[in-house]
Motif scaffolding. Sequence first.
Motif, short mmCIF file in Angstrom:
data_model
loop_
_atom_site.label_atom_id
_atom_site.label_comp_id
_atom_site.label_asym_id
_atom_site.label_seq_id
_atom_site.Cartn_x
_atom_site.Cartn_y
_atom_site.Cartn_z
N ALA A 106 0.84 -1.46 0.00
CA ALA A 106 -0.08 0.08 -0.05
C ALA A 106 0.96 1.24 -0.08
N TRP A 107 2.00 1.37 0.78
CA TRP A 107 2.94 2.41 0.73
C TRP A 107 3.58 2.48 -0.65
N LEU A 108 3.80 1.33 -1.08
CA LEU A 108 4.51 1.57 -2.68
C LEU A 108 3.34 2.08 -3.53
N GLU A 109 2.21 1.94 -3.57
CA GLU A 109 1.06 2.48 -4.33
C GLU A 109 1.06 3.83 -4.15
N CYS A 110 0.99 4.32 -2.82
CA CYS A 110 1.05 5.72 -2.46
C CYS A 110 2.12 6.54 -3.08
N TYR A 111 3.39 5.71 -3.09
CA TYR A 111 4.53 6.49 -3.69
C TYR A 111 4.27 6.58 -5.42
N GLU A 112 3.70 5.58 -5.88
CA GLU A 112 3.40 5.46 -7.39
C GLU A 112 2.45 6.74 -7.78
N ILE A 113 1.15 7.00 -6.86
CA ILE A 113 0.49 7.93 -6.80
C ILE A 113 1.17 9.38 -6.75
N GLU A 114 1.94 9.51 -6.05
CA GLU A 114 2.33 10.91 -5.65
C GLU A 114 3.82 11.04 -6.32
N GLU A 115 4.33 10.16 -7.09
CA GLU A 115 5.67 10.23 -7.38
C GLU A 115 5.75 11.58 -8.34
N ARG A 116 4.84 11.98 -9.14
CA ARG A 116 5.06 13.08 -10.01
C ARG A 116 4.91 14.67 -9.18
N ARG A 117 4.23 14.44 -8.19
CA ARG A 117 4.28 15.64 -7.16
C ARG A 117 5.40 15.83 -6.56
N LEU A 118 6.24 14.72 -5.76
CA LEU A 118 7.43 14.74 -5.26
C LEU A 118 8.60 15.06 -6.38
N ILE A 119 8.53 14.51 -7.28
CA ILE A 119 9.53 15.04 -8.43
C ILE A 119 9.68 16.53 -8.47
N ALA A 120 8.37 17.10 -8.71
CA ALA A 120 8.05 18.27 -8.79
C ALA A 120 8.40 19.15 -8.02
N GLU A 121 8.28 18.97 -6.62
CA GLU A 121 8.58 19.59 -5.45
C GLU A 121 10.05 19.65 -5.44
N LEU A 122 11.00 18.44 -5.61
CA LEU A 122 12.36 18.47 -5.72
C LEU A 122 13.10 19.40 -6.83
N GLU A 123 12.23 19.60 -8.01
CA GLU A 123 13.06 20.28 -9.00
C GLU A 123 12.64 21.70 -8.93
N LYS A 124 11.88 21.98 -7.90
CA LYS A 124 12.07 23.59 -7.46
C LYS A 124 13.16 23.96 -6.63
N LEU A 125 13.90 22.97 -6.11
CA LEU A 125 15.06 23.25 -5.11
C LEU A 125 16.27 23.44 -5.95
N THR A 126 17.30 24.16 -5.45
CA THR A 126 18.65 24.33 -5.95
C THR A 126 19.50 22.98 -5.78
N ASN A 127 20.29 22.67 -6.52
CA ASN A 127 21.34 21.60 -6.47
C ASN A 127 21.81 21.40 -4.99
N ASN A 128 22.12 22.23 -4.51
CA ASN A 128 23.01 22.35 -3.03
C ASN A 128 21.72 21.80 -1.98
N GLN A 129 20.37 22.23 -2.29
CA GLN A 129 19.29 21.80 -1.37
C GLN A 129 19.05 20.47 -1.54
N GLN A 130 18.96 19.93 -2.84
CA GLN A 130 18.48 18.73 -3.28
C GLN A 130 19.87 17.55 -2.51
N ILE A 131 21.05 18.08 -2.55
CA ILE A 131 22.04 17.09 -2.17
C ILE A 131 21.93 17.11 -0.49
N VAL A 132 21.43 18.33 0.25
CA VAL A 132 21.39 18.21 1.67
C VAL A 132 20.12 17.53 2.21
N LEU A 133 18.89 17.62 1.34
CA LEU A 133 17.55 16.92 1.40
C LEU A 133 17.99 15.51 1.51
#
Length: 381
Positions: free
Chosen positions: A281-308
């Motif tokens: 069920a958790w993997l299904e949640c991940y598959e559903i929300e994956e596009r949103r998660l990627i979009a959130e990461l893309e808003k960050l700088t490279n350094n912020q992505q590295i730290v996160l």
Amino acid sequence: MQDYFPLKLALGDQFCNRAKERELLKHNILKARHSVLVSPRRYGKSSLVHKVAKEIKKPFVTIDLFLAHDDKAVTKRILTGIANVVSQIIPAREKFLDFIQGIFRNFKVTLAAKHFSIETSYTAGMFDPVDQIYTALCGLAKLSKEKQKKVIFFIDEFQDIANAQNSKAIQGAIRHVAQETSDVVFIFSGSNRHLLLELFDDKSMPLYMLCEKIQLERMSSNDYWQYLQDAAKSKWNKQLPKTVFNRIINYTELHPFYVNLLCDRVWRNKTLPNVDIVTNAWLECYEIEERRLIAELEKLTNNQQIVLKALAINPITEITGQRFLHLVPIAYSSVRQSVRSLYEKDMLYIVKKQDEAIPSLKLNQYRVLDPLLAFALRRYA
């Protein structure tokens, strides 16, 4: 079908615990103390206000200022909210129309669909949002006092008011009414807690020190235990195994939204779930929300992505210690700046209390706030 785990407002029996916060908010309302609810997004602030308003049975209105970025939008939404709560205080009937018009004599009051409507009476060239809001709130305070009805006036996404042209003056009008009346109790909240708190903690702002702050933290596993057991008995007529409960709590890290998101999928099973079902069920949640998660990461700088990413893999208490700096290939100053920005963006949080159901959760740890995003970052690694 009963919805045990709503993804929007949790109303009635859907609401889980928050006993301490409920009592504090009730106390403030009954004592006419204004409040500001502070927490990251999706922690249940709106559900808390609705729950308390229902329990104490007071006239109640919610005004959402999301994307209300100009004076007219702010004014219209506040006037609509006032009309809504007026209809709760006075029956929306023709015989009361003249009385309401007398209270709000500077506005156009009409009756439609069993609700009063309060609209600005000014032409476009004469429109004064500050005067309109102040006068309408004064009218509401006068009506509330005459009818001896304490009103709960909840303004959500309040930080968006900062974008209005006359933002400070409008806030000043709200403060003036809030200080003068004990019949209208204001509650403020917003999804960006750092922008929200700037309006209440900055000495130069009109609402400085007006409200008592109510912090909403993550609940404990003990707070969820009985609710999940009751839901399990209702669904499968059996008790939820401790191993299954712990798996749910560890995946979600007690984040209110994700507890509901994961449990909603787990409770779709016709039979009592095991730990493998929870994992799927958790993997299904991940598959559903994956596009949103990627979009959130893309808003960050490279350094912020590295730290996160580093904190998703290795949550740590000493963010600028040698151990953590060894994990990230960027300068010390860049780490500090990235952490500060991520914290202000509500991408990170600091653990305030430990929980026996989550051994990996350590006091004062810096962790990725969104547990599904942390899960995704570990998968990408």
